[in-house]
Design a protein around this motif. Sequence first.
Motif, PDB file in Angstrom:
ATOM      1  N   SER A   1       0.851  -1.195   0.000  1.00 20.29           N
ATOM      2  CA  SER A   1       0.000   0.000   0.000  1.00 20.29           C
ATOM      3  C   SER A   1       0.882   1.238   0.000  1.00 20.29           C
ATOM      4  CB  SER A   1      -0.919   0.017   1.222  1.00 20.29           C
ATOM      5  OG  SER A   1      -0.163   0.080   2.425  1.00 20.29           O
ATOM      6  N   TYR A   2       0.318   2.336  -0.486  1.00 22.92           N
ATOM      7  CA  TYR A   2       1.066   3.590  -0.529  1.00 22.92           C
ATOM      8  C   TYR A   2       1.274   4.148   0.879  1.00 22.92           C
ATOM      9  CZ  TYR A   2       0.670   4.085  -5.621  1.00 22.92           C
ATOM     10  OH  TYR A   2       0.795   3.924  -6.975  1.00 22.92           O
ATOM     11  N   LEU A   3       2.329   4.942   1.033  1.00 24.30           N
ATOM     12  CA  LEU A   3       2.465   5.717   2.255  1.00 24.30           C
ATOM     13  C   LEU A   3       1.152   6.447   2.524  1.00 24.30           C
ATOM     14  CD1 LEU A   3       5.947   7.444   1.754  1.00 24.30           C
ATOM     15  CD2 LEU A   3       5.401   5.764   3.516  1.00 24.30           C
ATOM     16  N   THR A   4       0.751   6.492   3.762  1.00 23.47           N
ATOM     17  CA  THR A   4      -0.484   7.184   4.109  1.00 23.47           C
ATOM     18  C   THR A   4      -0.200   8.675   4.327  1.00 23.47           C
ATOM     19  OG1 THR A   4      -0.178   6.870   6.486  1.00 23.47           O
ATOM     20  CG2 THR A   4      -1.311   5.103   5.273  1.00 23.47           C
ATOM     21  N   ALA A   5      -1.270   9.449   4.358  1.00 21.22           N
ATOM     22  CA  ALA A   5      -1.121  10.876   4.640  1.00 21.22           C
ATOM     23  C   ALA A   5      -0.481  11.087   6.007  1.00 21.22           C
ATOM     24  CB  ALA A   5      -2.478  11.567   4.563  1.00 21.22           C
ATOM     25  N   LYS A   6      -0.829  10.235   6.961  1.00 18.30           N
ATOM     26  CA  LYS A   6      -0.257  10.339   8.305  1.00 18.30           C
ATOM     27  C   LYS A   6       1.248  10.062   8.271  1.00 18.30           C
ATOM     28  CE  LYS A   6      -0.707   8.549  13.031  1.00 18.30           C
ATOM     29  NZ  LYS A   6      -1.445   7.607  13.916  1.00 18.30           N
ATOM     30  N   GLU A   7       1.653   9.099   7.455  1.00 17.83           N
ATOM     31  CA  GLU A   7       3.084   8.767   7.363  1.00 17.83           C
ATOM     32  C   GLU A   7       3.878   9.876   6.678  1.00 17.83           C
ATOM     33  OE1 GLU A   7       2.605   3.886   7.364  1.00 17.83           O
ATOM     34  OE2 GLU A   7       2.506   5.018   5.470  1.00 17.83           O
ATOM     35  N   VAL A   8       3.291  10.506   5.666  1.00 16.12           N
ATOM     36  CA  VAL A   8       3.966  11.643   5.033  1.00 16.12           C
ATOM     37  C   VAL A   8       4.027  12.813   6.007  1.00 16.12           C
ATOM     38  CG1 VAL A   8       3.816  13.346   3.174  1.00 16.12           C
ATOM     39  CG2 VAL A   8       3.468  10.919   2.680  1.00 16.12           C
ATOM     40  N   SER A   9       2.992  12.971   6.813  1.00 13.25           N
ATOM     41  CA  SER A   9       3.038  13.981   7.868  1.00 13.25           C
ATOM     42  C   SER A   9       4.188  13.688   8.822  1.00 13.25           C
ATOM     43  CB  SER A   9       1.711  13.994   8.634  1.00 13.25           C
ATOM     44  OG  SER A   9       1.756  14.931   9.686  1.00 13.25           O
ATOM     45  N   GLY A  10       4.457  12.392   9.055  1.00 15.44           N
ATOM     46  CA  GLY A  10       5.588  11.993   9.895  1.00 15.44           C
ATOM     47  C   GLY A  10       6.919  12.378   9.274  1.00 15.44           C
ATOM     48  N   ALA A  11       7.002  12.320   7.936  1.00 19.52           N
ATOM     49  CA  ALA A  11       8.218  12.753   7.245  1.00 19.52           C
ATOM     50  C   ALA A  11       8.408  14.258   7.417  1.00 19.52           C
ATOM     51  CB  ALA A  11       8.131  12.390   5.771  1.00 19.52           C
ATOM     52  N   ALA A  12       7.310  15.007   7.308  1.00 16.67           N
ATOM     53  CA  ALA A  12       7.377  16.457   7.513  1.00 16.67           C
ATOM     54  C   ALA A  12       7.790  16.785   8.949  1.00 16.67           C
ATOM     55  CB  ALA A  12       6.026  17.086   7.193  1.00 16.67           C
ATOM     56  N   LYS A  13       7.314  15.993   9.874  1.00 18.67           N
ATOM     57  CA  LYS A  13       7.677  16.187  11.282  1.00 18.67           C
ATOM     58  C   LYS A  13       9.159  15.909  11.503  1.00 18.67           C
ATOM     59  CE  LYS A  13       6.482  14.641  15.963  1.00 18.67           C
ATOM     60  NZ  LYS A  13       5.650  13.700  16.768  1.00 18.67           N
ATOM     61  N   LEU A  14       9.678  14.887  10.826  1.00 15.26           N
ATOM     62  CA  LEU A  14      11.102  14.557  10.919  1.00 15.26           C
ATOM     63  C   LEU A  14      11.952  15.743  10.465  1.00 15.26           C
ATOM     64  CD1 LEU A  14      13.462  12.547  11.253  1.00 15.26           C
ATOM     65  CD2 LEU A  14      12.953  11.698   8.949  1.00 15.26           C
ATOM     66  N   ILE A  15      11.546  16.394   9.390  1.00 18.25           N
ATOM     67  CA  ILE A  15      12.263  17.573   8.894  1.00 18.25           C
ATOM     68  C   ILE A  15      12.231  18.689   9.942  1.00 18.25           C
ATOM     69  CG2 ILE A  15      12.315  19.386   7.138  1.00 18.25           C
ATOM     70  CD1 ILE A  15      10.931  17.346   5.249  1.00 18.25           C
ATOM     71  N   ALA A  16      11.033  18.935  10.480  1.00 22.59           N
ATOM     72  CA  ALA A  16      10.868  20.022  11.448  1.00 22.59           C
ATOM     73  C   ALA A  16      11.697  19.787  12.707  1.00 22.59           C
ATOM     74  CB  ALA A  16       9.395  20.170  11.803  1.00 22.59           C
TER      75      ALA A  16
ATOM     76  N   ALA B   1      -2.237  17.112   5.688  1.00 21.36           N
ATOM     77  CA  ALA B   1      -1.628  16.438   6.838  1.00 21.36           C
ATOM     78  C   ALA B   1      -0.211  16.946   7.090  1.00 21.36           C
ATOM     79  CB  ALA B   1      -1.622  14.929   6.606  1.00 21.36           C
ATOM     80  N   ALA B   2       0.574  17.127   6.021  1.00 18.88           N
ATOM     81  CA  ALA B   2       1.965  17.544   6.179  1.00 18.88           C
ATOM     82  C   ALA B   2       2.080  18.974   6.685  1.00 18.88           C
ATOM     83  CB  ALA B   2       2.700  17.386   4.853  1.00 18.88           C
ATOM     84  N   ARG B   3       1.077  19.805   6.404  1.00 18.54           N
ATOM     85  CA  ARG B   3       1.153  21.207   6.825  1.00 18.54           C
ATOM     86  C   ARG B   3       1.057  21.392   8.331  1.00 18.54           C
ATOM     87  NH1 ARG B   3      -1.958  24.547   1.917  1.00 18.54           N
ATOM     88  NH2 ARG B   3      -0.099  24.632   0.584  1.00 18.54           N
ATOM     89  N   ALA B   4       0.785  20.320   9.041  1.00 17.23           N
ATOM     90  CA  ALA B   4       0.839  20.390  10.503  1.00 17.23           C
ATOM     91  C   ALA B   4       2.280  20.581  10.977  1.00 17.23           C
ATOM     92  CB  ALA B   4       0.252  19.124  11.110  1.00 17.23           C
TER      93      ALA B   4
ATOM     94  N   ALA C   1      14.406  17.872  13.095  1.00 15.62           N
ATOM     95  CA  ALA C   1      15.853  17.868  12.858  1.00 15.62           C
ATOM     96  C   ALA C   1      16.380  19.268  12.592  1.00 15.62           C
ATOM     97  CB  ALA C   1      16.195  16.943  11.697  1.00 15.62           C
ATOM     98  N   THR C   2      15.623  20.065  11.835  1.00 21.69           N
ATOM     99  CA  THR C   2      16.098  21.390  11.419  1.00 21.69           C
ATOM    100  C   THR C   2      15.648  22.508  12.344  1.00 21.69           C
ATOM    101  OG1 THR C   2      14.156  21.813  10.021  1.00 21.69           O
ATOM    102  CG2 THR C   2      16.021  20.643   9.006  1.00 21.69           C
ATOM    103  N   GLY C   3      14.629  22.230  13.171  1.00 25.94           N
ATOM    104  CA  GLY C   3      14.071  23.280  14.007  1.00 25.94           C
ATOM    105  C   GLY C   3      13.315  24.320  13.203  1.00 25.94           C
ATOM    106  N   ASN C   4      12.845  23.914  12.023  1.00 29.59           N
ATOM    107  CA  ASN C   4      12.221  24.862  11.102  1.00 29.59           C
ATOM    108  C   ASN C   4      10.974  24.237  10.476  1.00 29.59           C
ATOM    109  OD1 ASN C   4      11.596  26.807   9.201  1.00 29.59           O
ATOM    110  ND2 ASN C   4      13.614  26.837   8.253  1.00 29.59           N
ATOM    111  N   MET C   5       9.853  24.905  10.580  1.00 31.94           N
ATOM    112  CA  MET C   5       8.609  24.437   9.967  1.00 31.94           C
ATOM    113  C   MET C   5       8.319  25.156   8.649  1.00 31.94           C
ATOM    114  SD  MET C   5       6.088  24.121  13.310  1.00 31.94           S
ATOM    115  CE  MET C   5       4.696  23.553  12.312  1.00 31.94           C
TER     116      MET C   5
END
Length: 282
Positions: free
Chosen positions: A212-227, A269-272, A229-233
């Motif tokens: 199955s494809y990555l879910t919206a929640k999982e992509v949101s998790g990728a966005a959270k990982l960026i935030a 989801a990622a915009r959170a 690690a970088t301290g930047n949203m």
Amino acid sequence: MSFTIYTATGCTRCKIIKGLMNERGITFEEQDMKAEGKEAFQKFYAANRKAIFRGPDGVEFPLLHDTEAGIIRQGIGACVAYLHGGTKLDGFFSVGTLHKEWVDGIHISGGNPKDAEAFLGVLRYIKVTNNMKLQIDTNGLNSTILEQVLAEGLADVMIMNVLGPKELYCKILGREVDTADIEKSLVLVTKFPEYKFQTTVVPVVREDGEISYLTAKEVSGAAKLIAEATGNMKTPYLVKLYKPKKGQDERFKDVEAMTPEALLAYRTAARAHQVFVEIEKA
């Protein structure tokens, strides 16, 4: 070794490869596909169609043929890499699609870190010696090489493919991953003159064997990982469609393609965690 180089009249990249071969005393035969080498190129292309990339603008030049080994390399990056280090640098380079002074198809995470110095030597030759601009990508692996690229100013644009949330990195890559390596890369990427993060909504083989494809929640998790690690949203972040027919993983060739509209839920989801999320257009 015996080489044939297929070129196009006026091709700057072809001139660079010929110059490198001349510098090293490597003998070669040139076939200009727009001049006297047209027929030779047509025969070569017909015999090696599957090994030659043809983009929207046609075949990318130069094409370098090691006639003794039966090896073909295409594009400035792959050709310089082969002349520098043979096949050991293959994972770092593929055929690029950018034109004029820009070179892409350069993958920090794709090669063996033991060959880092040879890889950097190729970048120096293309960028420093020949004044080309480099767009390089990474998925977070080989952060020590990324650090050296940054220190030497060898990339004009850096793109990081954030594969998914931290807990899925190993599964998506199919290998063990040091998450500290990924987090270090996330921070380093933001220090380049121009950068962006992106996540492709790829199929994943789940614990029960289902795909199955990555879910919206999982992509949101990728966005959270960026935030985190970088301290930047507010980093540039693109969510992309996976194209099954163009993918290299045979397991996913028959997976039904997602529609561009399906990405709207992923953007929300990622915009959170990343304010400036964009989605790939059709």
